[in-house]
Design an enzyme around this catalytic site. Structure first.
Site, mmCIF file in Angstrom:
data_model
loop_
_atom_site.group_PDB
_atom_site.id
_atom_site.type_symbol
_atom_site.label_atom_id
_atom_site.label_comp_id
_atom_site.label_asym_id
_atom_site.label_seq_id
_atom_site.Cartn_x
_atom_site.Cartn_y
_atom_site.Cartn_z
ATOM 1 N N GLY A 10 0.838 -1.205 0.000
ATOM 2 C CA GLY A 10 0.000 0.000 0.000
ATOM 3 C C GLY A 10 0.867 1.247 0.000
ATOM 4 N N VAL A 12 2.452 3.033 2.480
ATOM 5 C CA VAL A 12 3.724 3.037 3.211
ATOM 6 C C VAL A 12 4.692 2.021 2.608
ATOM 7 C CG1 VAL A 12 4.852 2.712 5.447
ATOM 8 C CG2 VAL A 12 2.593 3.774 5.349
ATOM 9 N N GLY A 13 4.186 0.814 2.320
ATOM 10 C CA GLY A 13 5.058 -0.244 1.800
ATOM 11 C C GLY A 13 5.696 0.147 0.475
ATOM 12 N N ARG A 87 -4.790 5.627 16.843
ATOM 13 C CA ARG A 87 -4.071 4.449 16.335
ATOM 14 C C ARG A 87 -4.566 3.166 17.010
ATOM 15 N NH1 ARG A 87 -0.085 8.475 16.514
ATOM 16 N NH2 ARG A 87 0.922 8.925 14.527
ATOM 17 N N VAL A 117 5.759 -1.635 11.212
ATOM 18 C CA VAL A 117 5.261 -0.285 10.919
ATOM 19 C C VAL A 117 3.756 -0.189 11.209
ATOM 20 C CG1 VAL A 117 5.080 1.504 9.130
ATOM 21 C CG2 VAL A 117 6.993 -0.101 9.084
ATOM 22 N N THR A 118 3.071 -1.315 11.097
ATOM 23 C CA THR A 118 1.619 -1.356 11.276
ATOM 24 C C THR A 118 1.224 -0.833 12.658
ATOM 25 O OG1 THR A 118 1.594 -3.294 9.841
ATOM 26 C CG2 THR A 118 -0.380 -2.911 11.157
ATOM 27 N N ASN A 119 0.201 -0.023 12.703
ATOM 28 C CA ASN A 119 -0.276 0.552 13.968
ATOM 29 C C ASN A 119 -1.422 -0.240 14.589
ATOM 30 O OD1 ASN A 119 1.219 2.953 14.628
ATOM 31 N ND2 ASN A 119 0.515 3.781 12.670
ATOM 32 N N HIS A 174 4.239 5.233 20.152
ATOM 33 C CA HIS A 174 3.904 5.985 18.943
ATOM 34 C C HIS A 174 2.415 6.333 18.988
ATOM 35 C CE1 HIS A 174 4.240 7.436 14.922
ATOM 36 N NE2 HIS A 174 3.548 6.470 14.367
#
Ligand code: APR
Length: 309
Positions: A10, A12-13, A87, A117-119, A174
């Site tokens: 997606g 970010v990736g 988040r 990275v996934t929230n 985060h």
């Protein structure tokens, strides 16, 4: 050639792949559950390889076996935020997704360093650690680099200088309780409080905490990806090249800073083994109290995780 796999093609990736490809230090595999999506993006990247002078070794696939023996695997699979969402609202859906992804990583890339990275980041990192069963130092969450680059930009914008001349540290989870440390922010060695009044610094700290949310509000569908993608690339490069850089990232703590068995953003030395060292810096009373609050928010998320996994 070292191998990097990015799960989730997606926003970010794919952006992370773009920055990694431009730096030419690894073979790249991009994986997405949506048939054809990763292949489409990888093919498009390959068409631009000669224009941008990068190594045309990028594969897009839905077949996890192609991540075999990756040195680093980045997990961006999951759903992003929409306006009004915290988040933490992503927790249940994204835990289910990353559990499936983690099984595949453990199967095909058992020696990889995993960058999550996934929230909600710090909780998802815990789910990845549990599902993969990897060594603690091999699972790292990407957050501090991103939060710091936002903080540095806001300081630089206010002072009218180049962001690269601002050094900063953002610790904690985060989330909205993250802890930008003004005592560890400097410009060319000069402490920030000598250059900016306190109320201005506080405004910038607040904007940093809401930096991701500001973009979510603009986008309405989805969240930030250029700065997150660039932050991922910096961490991946540090691992692949064994750079031993001092960065802030979410690491599993076992007593450091007084916290146990949670992931939290702290300064680490990052290298080929992942977290080479957790660095403990002095925090004053207020900073420690803010970090406690941030850790409490992560702990609440872990309690919720415990109900589903
Ligand atoms: N395996 C592989 N890919 C998956 C899987 C899975 N099991 N489940 C979902 N995906 C893919 C989706 O098909 C999608 O292409 O993950 C991708 C996520 O991309 P986007 O929806 O564009 O989300 P993005 O903005 O990239 O954010 C991803 O990173 O920063 C965080 O909060 C953000 O949790 C979110 C994640």
């Amino acid at each position: 050639m070292k191998k990097v796999s990015v799960i989730g093609a997606g926003q970010v990736g794919a952006t992370a792949v773009y920055y990694i490809a431009e730096s030419n230090f690894a073979e790249i595999v991009l994986v997405d559950v949506v048939e054809g999506l990763a292949a489409a993006k990888a093919t498009d990247f390959l068409h631009s390889a000669q224009l941008r002078s990068y190594n045309p070794d990028i594969t897009g696939t839905s077949d996890y076996s192609l991540i075999k023996n990756s040195d680093v695997v980045v997990i961006t699979a999951g759903i992003p935020r929409r306006p009004g969402m915290d988040r933490m609202d992503l927790l249940k859906t994204n835990v289910a997704i990353v559990r499936g992804v983690s099984k595949e990583i453990a199967r095909y890339a058992p020696n990889a360093v995993v960058i999550v990275v996934t929230n909600p980041l710090d909780v998802i990192a815990m789910a990845v650690l549990r599902e993969t069963g990897f060594a603690l130092k091999k699972v790292i969450g990407m957050a501090g680099v991103l939060d710091e680059t936002r903080f540095r930009y806001f300081v630089a914008e206010k002072l009218g200088i180049w962001p690269g001349d601002v050094m900063a540290m953002v610790l904690g989870g985060h989330g909205n309780e993250m802890v930008p440390l003004k005592s560890h922010t400097s410009i060319g060695g000069m402490p920030l409080p000598d250059l900016m009044p306190d109320d201005e610094i506080e405004k910038i700290i607040d904007r940093t905490r809401n930096g991701g949310g500001e973009i979510v509000k603009y986008l309405k569908e989805g969240s930030a990806f250029y700065a997150p993608g660039a932050s991922v690339a910096k961490m991946v490069e540090a691992v692949i090249k064994d750079e031993k850089r001092l960065i802030s990232a979410s690491a599993y703590l076992r007593g450091e800073y007084g916290y146990d068995s949670i992931f939290l953003g702290v300064p680490i030395i990052i290298g080929k083994n992942g977290v080479e060292k957790i660095v403990e810096i002095y925090l004053d009373e207020n900073e420690k109290a803010a970090l406690d609050k941030s850790a409490d928010a992560v702990k609440k998320g872990v309690e919720e995780l415990n109900t589903v996994f």
